[in-house]
Design an enzyme around this catalytic site. Structure first.
Site, PDB file in Angstrom:
ATOM      1  N   ASP A 191      80.257  89.330  26.398  1.00 45.30           N
ATOM      2  CA  ASP A 191      79.776  90.702  26.355  1.00 45.30           C
ATOM      3  C   ASP A 191      80.081  91.258  24.961  1.00 45.30           C
ATOM      4  O   ASP A 191      81.117  91.872  24.723  1.00 45.30           O
ATOM      5  CB  ASP A 191      80.419  91.549  27.455  1.00 45.30           C
ATOM      6  N   ASP A 231      75.821  96.258  18.536  1.00 44.83           N
ATOM      7  CA  ASP A 231      76.246  96.953  17.310  1.00 44.83           C
ATOM      8  C   ASP A 231      76.615  95.943  16.224  1.00 44.83           C
ATOM      9  O   ASP A 231      76.315  96.154  15.043  1.00 44.83           O
ATOM     10  CB  ASP A 231      77.490  97.821  17.576  1.00 44.83           C
ATOM     11  N   VAL A 235      75.109 102.906  18.328  1.00 45.27           N
ATOM     12  CA  VAL A 235      75.240 102.569  16.905  1.00 45.27           C
ATOM     13  C   VAL A 235      74.118 101.613  16.489  1.00 45.27           C
ATOM     14  O   VAL A 235      73.482 101.811  15.442  1.00 45.27           O
ATOM     15  CB  VAL A 235      76.626 101.943  16.617  1.00 45.27           C
ATOM     16  N   SER A 280      78.762  93.619  21.872  1.00 43.98           N
ATOM     17  CA  SER A 280      77.825  94.708  21.598  1.00 43.98           C
ATOM     18  C   SER A 280      76.818  94.313  20.529  1.00 43.98           C
ATOM     19  O   SER A 280      77.153  93.680  19.522  1.00 43.98           O
ATOM     20  CB  SER A 280      78.601  95.941  21.139  1.00 43.98           C
ATOM     21  N   GLU A 312      74.875 109.229  15.465  1.00 41.95           N
ATOM     22  CA  GLU A 312      74.326 108.644  16.698  1.00 41.95           C
ATOM     23  C   GLU A 312      74.378 109.648  17.850  1.00 41.95           C
ATOM     24  O   GLU A 312      75.061 110.668  17.774  1.00 41.95           O
ATOM     25  CB  GLU A 312      75.087 107.371  17.051  1.00 41.95           C
ATOM     26  N   LYS A 320      86.425 100.522  19.417  1.00 40.39           N
ATOM     27  CA  LYS A 320      87.049 101.211  20.537  1.00 40.39           C
ATOM     28  C   LYS A 320      88.190 100.376  21.137  1.00 40.39           C
ATOM     29  O   LYS A 320      88.080  99.164  21.277  1.00 40.39           O
ATOM     30  CB  LYS A 320      85.999 101.532  21.597  1.00 40.39           C
ATOM     31  N   LYS A 322      70.362 104.808  27.551  1.00 39.27           N
ATOM     32  CA  LYS A 322      71.289 104.417  26.477  1.00 39.27           C
ATOM     33  C   LYS A 322      70.617 103.275  25.725  1.00 39.27           C
ATOM     34  O   LYS A 322      70.534 102.164  26.243  1.00 39.27           O
ATOM     35  CB  LYS A 322      72.621 103.982  27.095  1.00 39.27           C
TER      36      LYS A 322
END
Ligand code: PSU
Ligand code: MN
Length: 309
Positions: A140, A144, A110, A142, A29, A161, A90
């Site tokens: 919130d 991903d 990702v 992602s 990525e 993360k 992004k």
């Protein structure tokens, strides 16, 4: 009128011929380059990750959107442009269509990388740490995670993360039916540290075992991804007190400055870098490069299995 994805996909000659030959290819990525790491760490990480994939016997394919085309496999000049990040959006998977129409430049998260890799026919990608459910704001989540549930790509990541709510992230992956597999570990890695308290049901040791798992997973779920969690190398891990302290300060700063949405993850990573005197950047570099190595090894083992079949 229908326009296929191929008119928006631009594969490098090396990636195109490798895929045609059934040779192992690993997608990488580009958001961690444009928005996750400072210059020149980002370009060094880009080149070192590609080199790690090659040493593992696979071909690297870093993915980014350049002038409205999804490029799969970047030249060094293109990697440098992405790392400078000037004018690069992004992009999550949701943003790809609009950004292609706008002929924009964008780094791929990702989710966008997984979607692009799947269209190109690449089944393994590497990142640092995937996105997940943010702390404090359980809405919130992602993209991903949802994209992993709907595209057949194996993602190698150092867990999720540490800035995230890890228990909720695991719950969400369970809801989506995405298997989370420890690579040489029984616990979910926590990005800067090698382990969280969260135990995983599935574990593999080594690339051959991971390749067999990826193959059986795709056999039963041909349209769904799998998350392979590779802990940061022990010698590069940060002490957990250091991470906790920096994280606490970063989360407080984000709240008082009202940082949210797409800006939140880059903001938190940047603050943690400042708080740790750049120790977090060194750890981040190490885990990204190690994930690229592992993805290369698994891709190589998977290509061997497919050839034998
Ligand atoms: N791993 C890193 N650094 C990063 C990322 C991953 O070591 O910056 C990026 C990935 O592109 C991931 C994104 O998809 O962070 C998640 O962003 P968000 O939380 O806004 O979904
Ligand atoms: Mn978000």
């Amino acid at each position: 009128m229908s326009v296929g994805v191929s008119s928006y996909l631009s594969l490098s000659p090396e990636v195109a011929s490798s895929l045609a030959d059934g040779a192992p290819v690993v997608a990488l990525e580009s958001t961690l380059l444009a928005h996750g790491l400072p210059w020149p760490d980002n370009i060094e990480v880009a080149l070192a990750s590609e080199a790690a994939v090659r040493r593992s016997g696979a071909i690297p394919a870093t993915i980014a959107v350049l002038a409205g085309q999804i490029h799969v496999g970047l030249s060094q000049k293109e990697l440098e442009r992405v790392a400078h990040g000037q004018g690069f959006f992004k992009a999550s998977a949701a943003d790809l269509g609009p950004l292609l129409a706008a002929q924009a430049d964008a780094a791929t998260t990702v989710s966008a990388t997984v979607a692009a890799a799947a269209r190109a026919g690449i089944s393994i990608m590497a990142t640092g740490g995937i996105g997940g459910v943010h702390r404090g704001d359980a809405l919130d989540v992602s993209c991903d995670l949802t994209t992993l549930a709907s595209e057949p790509v194996a993602v190698v990541s150092a867990g999720a993360k540490a800035i995230l709510d890890l228990p909720k992230t695991l719950e969400y992956l369970e809801t989506l039916g995405v298997p989370v597999v420890g690579y040489g570990t029984g616990n979910l890695p926590a990005f800067y540290t090698s382990s969280s308290e969260l135990s995983l049901m599935h574990r593999v040791d080594g690339a051959a075992a991971a390749a067999r798992l990826v193959r059986s997973h795709f056999a039963v779920h041909p349209r769904r991804g799998v998350l392979l969690c590779n802990p940061i190398p022990a010698s590069e891990a940060l002490p957990s007190e250091v991470v906790e302290r920096a994280l606490h300060a970063a989360l407080q700063a984000a709240e008082s400055l009202h940082v949210g949405g797409k800006a939140l993850t880059p903001f938190l990573l940047g603050r943690i870098a400042t708080e740790t005197g750049l120790a977090s950047v060194r750890a981040n570099r190490a885990l990204i490069i190690d994930n690229a190595r592992v993805a290369g090894e698994v891709a190589t083992a998977l290509a061997a299995l497919r050839r034998a079949a």
